[in-house]
Scaffold this motif. Structure first.
Motif, PDB file in Angstrom:
ATOM      1  N   ALA A   1     -20.369  97.281  16.855  1.00 52.06           N
ATOM      2  CA  ALA A   1     -20.594  97.105  15.421  1.00 52.06           C
ATOM      3  C   ALA A   1     -21.608  98.123  14.906  1.00 52.06           C
ATOM      4  N   PHE A   2     -22.643  98.381  15.674  1.00 46.00           N
ATOM      5  CA  PHE A   2     -23.659  99.351  15.267  1.00 46.00           C
ATOM      6  C   PHE A   2     -23.066 100.759  15.186  1.00 46.00           C
ATOM      7  N   LYS A   3     -22.230 101.137  16.170  1.00 42.73           N
ATOM      8  CA  LYS A   3     -21.600 102.458  16.160  1.00 42.73           C
ATOM      9  C   LYS A   3     -20.654 102.617  14.971  1.00 42.73           C
ATOM     10  N   LEU A   4     -19.874 101.563  14.682  1.00 36.09           N
ATOM     11  CA  LEU A   4     -18.963 101.634  13.533  1.00 36.09           C
ATOM     12  C   LEU A   4     -19.735 101.758  12.225  1.00 36.09           C
ATOM     13  N   ARG A   5     -20.819 101.025  12.112  1.00 37.50           N
ATOM     14  CA  ARG A   5     -21.612 101.087  10.884  1.00 37.50           C
ATOM     15  C   ARG A   5     -22.249 102.458  10.713  1.00 37.50           C
ATOM     16  N   LYS A   6     -22.694 103.093  11.775  1.00 41.38           N
ATOM     17  CA  LYS A   6     -23.287 104.422  11.687  1.00 41.38           C
ATOM     18  C   LYS A   6     -22.257 105.470  11.276  1.00 41.38           C
ATOM     19  N   GLN A   7     -20.976 105.246  11.588  1.00 38.46           N
ATOM     20  CA  GLN A   7     -19.912 106.163  11.194  1.00 38.46           C
ATOM     21  C   GLN A   7     -19.387 105.847   9.797  1.00 38.46           C
ATOM     22  N   GLY A   8     -19.909 104.794   9.169  1.00 40.23           N
ATOM     23  CA  GLY A   8     -19.495 104.430   7.826  1.00 40.23           C
ATOM     24  C   GLY A   8     -18.232 103.576   7.781  1.00 40.23           C
ATOM     25  N   LEU A   9     -17.832 103.014   8.903  1.00 34.94           N
ATOM     26  CA  LEU A   9     -16.640 102.171   8.960  1.00 34.94           C
ATOM     27  C   LEU A   9     -17.024 100.704   8.861  1.00 34.94           C
ATOM     28  N   LYS A  10     -16.013  99.879   8.616  1.00 39.18           N
ATOM     29  CA  LYS A  10     -16.236  98.440   8.489  1.00 39.18           C
ATOM     30  C   LYS A  10     -16.273  97.823   9.895  1.00 39.18           C
ATOM     31  N   ASP A  11     -17.279  96.950  10.126  1.00 38.04           N
ATOM     32  CA  ASP A  11     -17.403  96.289  11.421  1.00 38.04           C
ATOM     33  C   ASP A  11     -17.213  94.784  11.247  1.00 38.04           C
ATOM     34  N   GLU A  12     -17.325  94.029  12.337  1.00 38.26           N
ATOM     35  CA  GLU A  12     -17.069  92.584  12.283  1.00 38.26           C
ATOM     36  C   GLU A  12     -18.175  91.815  11.567  1.00 38.26           C
ATOM     37  N   PHE A  13     -19.319  92.441  11.348  1.00 40.00           N
ATOM     38  CA  PHE A  13     -20.421  91.783  10.658  1.00 40.00           C
ATOM     39  C   PHE A  13     -20.506  92.206   9.187  1.00 40.00           C
ATOM     40  N   THR A  14     -19.402  92.694   8.648  1.00 38.70           N
ATOM     41  CA  THR A  14     -19.295  93.040   7.235  1.00 38.70           C
ATOM     42  C   THR A  14     -18.214  92.159   6.639  1.00 38.70           C
ATOM     43  N   ASP A  15     -18.546  91.488   5.534  1.00 40.71           N
ATOM     44  CA  ASP A  15     -17.536  90.589   4.940  1.00 40.71           C
ATOM     45  C   ASP A  15     -16.535  91.386   4.098  1.00 40.71           C
ATOM     46  N   SER A  16     -15.594  90.693   3.480  1.00 40.05           N
ATOM     47  CA  SER A  16     -14.518  91.355   2.729  1.00 40.05           C
ATOM     48  C   SER A  16     -15.033  92.086   1.487  1.00 40.05           C
ATOM     49  N   ASN A  17     -16.180  91.701   0.942  1.00 44.98           N
ATOM     50  CA  ASN A  17     -16.753  92.368  -0.228  1.00 44.98           C
ATOM     51  C   ASN A  17     -17.525  93.630   0.144  1.00 44.98           C
ATOM     52  N   GLY A  18     -17.726  93.862   1.438  1.00 42.15           N
ATOM     53  CA  GLY A  18     -18.485  95.036   1.863  1.00 42.15           C
ATOM     54  C   GLY A  18     -19.958  94.735   2.064  1.00 42.15           C
ATOM     55  N   ASP A  19     -20.353  93.470   1.970  1.00 42.51           N
ATOM     56  CA  ASP A  19     -21.752  93.092   2.195  1.00 42.51           C
ATOM     57  C   ASP A  19     -21.982  92.879   3.687  1.00 42.51           C
TER      58      ASP A  19
END
Length: 193
Positions: A97-115
Motif C-alpha cells: 500500500a505504501f509503494k502504491l501510494r508513493k507512485q500515486g496509485l490507489k491502494d487498499e487503504f483509500t476509499d472510493s472518494n479518494g480519501d
C-alpha cells in the motif's frame, strides 16, 4: 494487617510442605539389587537426545520419555511461527500500500472518494512496528528451538544420576521452650551416604 496474615498463612503452608529428590522410576537400569543400587550409565544418551531434538523439535523429550513436554515444545514453536507469518503478511500488505501510494496509485487503504483511511505516516509506522514484531517472532522461534535442544540434553544428563529420598529438604517450625510467643523458622537438610 491483612497482608501480614496472608504472608503468615503462606509461610505456614510452605514450611509444612516436604519436598523430596527425584523419584527412582527414571530411565536407568538397576544392575544388582543390594543396599547400594547402581544404574547403568549411558554416555551417549544426552547426545542422542540433543540430536533427536535438533532433527525433530520435541523428539529429545520423547526420547527421554518425558512425553508431556513434547506438546509444550510444539505449541511454543508453532506459536512463534504463527506470529511470524501473520506479522510478515501484514507487513507485506502495508508495504505494498505504501509503494502504491508513493507512485500515486490507489491502494487498499483509500476509499472510493479518494480519501485516505490510513495516512502515509500511518503506513510507515505500521511497517516499522510489523517489521519489529516479525523479527522478534523469528528470534523467539530460534531461541525456543535452541532451548528445547538444550533442555533435552540436560534432562538426559540428569536422568542418569542416582537420586532418591535420602536427599530431601524438610522445612520445619521449631518452638523454643523459653520463648513460646516467637516460633523459630528454619530448614533442615538431610543427606546420607
Amino acid at each position: 494487617m491483612f497482608q501480614k496474615k496472608i504472608i503468615l498463612v503462606f509461610l505456614g503452608f510452605f514450611l509444612s510442605y516436604n519436598s523430596y529428590g527425584q523419584k527412582k522410576d527414571t530411565l536407568a537400569i538397576k544392575i544388582k539389587k543390594s543396599k547400594f543400587t547402581t544404574k547403568k550409565y549411558n554416555p551417549l544418551s544426552p547426545s542422542k537426545a540433543a540430536f533427536y531434538s535438533a532433527i525433530f523439535p520435541g523428539g529429545g523429550q520423547i526420547y527421554n520419555k518425558k512425553y508431556w513436554k513434547a506438546p509444550i515444545v510444539w505449541g511454543a514453536i508453532g506459536a512463534s511461527i504463527y506470529y511470524y507469518t501473520t506479522n510478515s503478511n501484514e507487513y507485506d500488505r502495508f508495504r505494498n500500500a505504501f509503494k502504491l501510494r508513493k507512485q500515486g496509485l490507489k491502494d487498499e487503504f483509500t476509499d472510493s472518494n479518494g480519501d485516505y483511511i490510513i495516512s502515509t505516516a500511518g503506513l510507515e509506522n505500521a511497517q516499522k512496528v510489523l517489521r519489529k514484531n516479525r523479527d522478534l517472532s523469528l528470534l523467539t522461534g530460534v531461541l525456543l528451538y535452541v532451548l528445547q535442544i538444550v533442555e533435552a540434553s540436560v534432562n538426559a544428563h540428569l536422568l542418569q544420576f542416582n537420586t532418591d529420598d535420602n536427599l530431601s529438604i524438610n522445612p520445619t517450625i521449631s518452638t523454643d521452650p523459653m520463648l513460646i510467643e516467637s516460633p523459630k523458622v528454619g530448614l533442615t537438610f538431610k543427606y546420607s551416604f
